[in-house]
Scaffold this active site. Sequence first.
Site, mmCIF file in Angstrom:
data_model
loop_
_atom_site.group_PDB
_atom_site.id
_atom_site.type_symbol
_atom_site.label_atom_id
_atom_site.label_comp_id
_atom_site.label_asym_id
_atom_site.label_seq_id
_atom_site.Cartn_x
_atom_site.Cartn_y
_atom_site.Cartn_z
ATOM 1 N N SER A 141 -4.928 -1.529 4.199
ATOM 2 C CA SER A 141 -3.753 -1.853 5.019
ATOM 3 C C SER A 141 -4.003 -1.771 6.533
ATOM 4 O O SER A 141 -3.568 -2.665 7.260
ATOM 5 C CB SER A 141 -2.572 -0.966 4.629
ATOM 6 O OG SER A 141 -2.209 -1.251 3.311
ATOM 7 N N LYS A 175 5.057 6.316 -4.802
ATOM 8 C CA LYS A 175 5.940 5.152 -4.929
ATOM 9 C C LYS A 175 7.315 5.462 -5.514
ATOM 10 O O LYS A 175 8.253 4.701 -5.330
ATOM 11 C CB LYS A 175 5.256 4.078 -5.785
ATOM 12 C CG LYS A 175 4.077 3.424 -5.074
ATOM 13 C CD LYS A 175 3.548 2.259 -5.880
ATOM 14 C CE LYS A 175 2.615 1.427 -5.029
ATOM 15 N NZ LYS A 175 2.314 0.139 -5.618
ATOM 16 N N ASN A 219 7.358 0.242 -2.355
ATOM 17 C CA ASN A 219 6.086 0.326 -1.628
ATOM 18 C C ASN A 219 6.255 0.093 -0.130
ATOM 19 O O ASN A 219 5.271 0.077 0.603
ATOM 20 C CB ASN A 219 5.022 -0.630 -2.216
ATOM 21 C CG ASN A 219 5.398 -2.067 -2.014
ATOM 22 O OD1 ASN A 219 6.544 -2.379 -1.730
ATOM 23 N ND2 ASN A 219 4.432 -2.950 -2.140
ATOM 24 N N ASN A 250 -0.546 -2.213 -24.633
ATOM 25 C CA ASN A 250 -1.129 -1.037 -23.975
ATOM 26 C C ASN A 250 -1.869 -0.208 -25.011
ATOM 27 O O ASN A 250 -1.518 -0.206 -26.186
ATOM 28 C CB ASN A 250 -0.044 -0.191 -23.299
ATOM 29 C CG ASN A 250 -0.627 0.670 -22.195
ATOM 30 O OD1 ASN A 250 -1.400 0.182 -21.375
ATOM 31 N ND2 ASN A 250 -0.283 1.947 -22.170
ATOM 32 N N TYR A 254 -8.679 -7.508 -7.345
ATOM 33 C CA TYR A 254 -9.258 -8.394 -6.321
ATOM 34 C C TYR A 254 -10.677 -7.992 -5.923
ATOM 35 O O TYR A 254 -11.272 -8.632 -5.064
ATOM 36 C CB TYR A 254 -8.337 -8.502 -5.084
ATOM 37 C CG TYR A 254 -7.819 -7.173 -4.582
ATOM 38 C CD1 TYR A 254 -8.580 -6.377 -3.756
ATOM 39 C CD2 TYR A 254 -6.564 -6.720 -4.978
ATOM 40 C CE1 TYR A 254 -8.107 -5.161 -3.319
ATOM 41 C CE2 TYR A 254 -6.086 -5.493 -4.547
ATOM 42 C CZ TYR A 254 -6.863 -4.728 -3.714
ATOM 43 O OH TYR A 254 -6.404 -3.509 -3.297
#
Length: 465
Positions: A15, A65, A86, A149, A223
Site C-alpha cells: 500500500s 478487518k 478494509n 473448503n 497476484y
Amino acid sequence: MKAAVIGSPISHSLSPLIFSFISKKEMFQLNYQAKEVNEKETSEFFEEIKNQDNFLGCNVTLPLKEIFIDKLDFTSPEVAALGALNVLHVKQQQVHGYNTDIIGIKKTFEAAKFSIKNKSCLLLGAGGSAKAIAYVLGNEGAANVIIFNRSERSHDLVAKFQKLFPNTNWKSVNSINDVQAKLDLIINTTPLGMTGKDPGRDFFQSLKSLSFNSPALGFDLIYTPEHTEFLKLCESLGLTTVGGLGMLIDQALATWKIWIGPLKNENRLHEELHNFLTGILWLRQNDSAIYLTGFMGVGKSTVGTELASILKRDFIDTDALIQKAAGLSIPEIFSKKGESYFREVEHSQINSLSKNSKNSIVSLGGGALMNPLSLSEVKKSGMLIYLSADARNILERINTQKEERPLLANLSTDKQLIKITELLAARKNVYEQAMVEINTDKKDVSDICFAIISAIGIWQQKDNS
Ligand code: NDP
C-alpha cells in the site's frame, strides 16, 4: 494530508508504494505510512485518528478487518453485511467504514466482461476474501454458488449467504467430487499456488474432473505470481482467466475516491499501476542487479540511491569503488595517472561487481560501457537501464552540481556543450544497448524511479506473453 495502512505484520504491505505512485500521478501531497497496529492497540489508535488534523483515514488489513465495526459512525451496507471492512475514512471527527474488496471484485468481473447473473459458480476457500466474493455473487444474482473448503467453515458461510441472498442456491462441499453442476465461473480464494506457499498441484489437478459451460471464467485472487498454477490449469480447460492484481489496484483506486474524490483518468492510472506493480512484484522475487548507465549529470547516483531505498536494495556507485581502489579522487586519477588508467580500474571494478552484484542498484560511470568487455559483463549479470537527457539539460545540471568533471575541465560553457554533444553521439550506440531508455528531462527523482520500475514491469509482461 496524511493516511496509513494498519495491521500486523505490515512491513510487506504494497500500500505505501501504491499510494505514493497514485499521489505522484494525481499531483496530490499525501503522506502515507505503514503502521504496525495489533488487536490490543485498536481502541487507542481509533481515538488518535479521530482527533488528528489532516488525517484522511486508513487501509485496514489482517488481523483488524473485523475489529473497528462497533465503533464506527457510519457503516456501508457491504461492511454491515460482511462484518468486515478494509477502509476507514475520518471526516469531521467521525469515522466511516467501507469495504473496497467488493469494488475490486466487481471491477474485475466488469473488466473481464463477465456477467454473474444466473450463472453457476464454484468458490474455492471460505476465508475473509471468499466472504467478499460470495457477497458479490449473491448481490449480482448468481443462480448457484458452491463453496468448497477443506474444513467445515464453508457451511457457516453458506448458511449466512442463503439468508442474505435467498434467490441464489447456495451449497457447501468438502470434496471436489461432490461438485456436479456445470460451471460458468470458478474462483480460487485459497493461498494455494501463491509464491512461497503450498503450490497445491494435486488439488488443482483434481479440478480437471469439473465440467464447464463455454465460455467460462477462472479468477485467481492471488497476484504473486501473476500467472498462477490455478490460472494455467483453467487455461488448459479452455477457460478465460483473470488474476488478482486488477482487484488489488481497484481496491486502492476506490479508497482514493472515498478519501479524496474522483481520479483524473482512472483507466490510464489503472494501467500505469498495473505496470508499476508488476515491476515491483517481479523485482521482489528476482535479485538481478539493476545497472544505470547514461551521461554524467543525468542523475544516476541520485536516482540509484532513491531506487535502492524503494526496492530495499543496496546502492553501489562504480566511481566510489574506483576512488577507493585507486586511493585517489576521480579528478586526481585523471590528472596524475591519466584517463587510460582510470578506464583500467573502472573495468576491473565492473568485472568483479558483475560476479557479485545481486540485489543491488549500480550507478555506472558515463563512459564505463565504452569498453565492450564491461558492456557484456553488465548485460550478462543484470538489467541495464539508460537514463538519457538532452545535452543542454545535462550541461545545466552539471554546472549547478559544481562537481569537478575531468572530461569537461577548463572548457567554456559553449565548448562544454559541444563536447557533451560529441561524447553523447560517440556513446549513443552503447547506451542504446540498454534494455530500456528512460528520458529524464523535466522529471524528478521519484518520476524516474517509478518509470524504471514500470518499464521493468512492461518488459516482464512482454517476456511472459
Ligand atoms: P484466509 O486465510 O481468510 O482464507 C484462506 C482460505 O483458504 C480458507 O478457506 C482456508 O481453509 C483455505 N486454505 C488455506 N490453506 C489451504 C490449503 N493448503 N488447502 C486448501 N485450502 C486451504 O485468506 P484470505 O481469504 O484473506 O486470502 C486468500 C487469498 O486471497 C490469499 O492468497 C490472498 O493473497 C488473496 N487475496 C487477494 C486479494 C486481491 O486484492 N487480489 C485481496 C485479498 C486476498 P480453512 O478454512 O480450512 O483454513
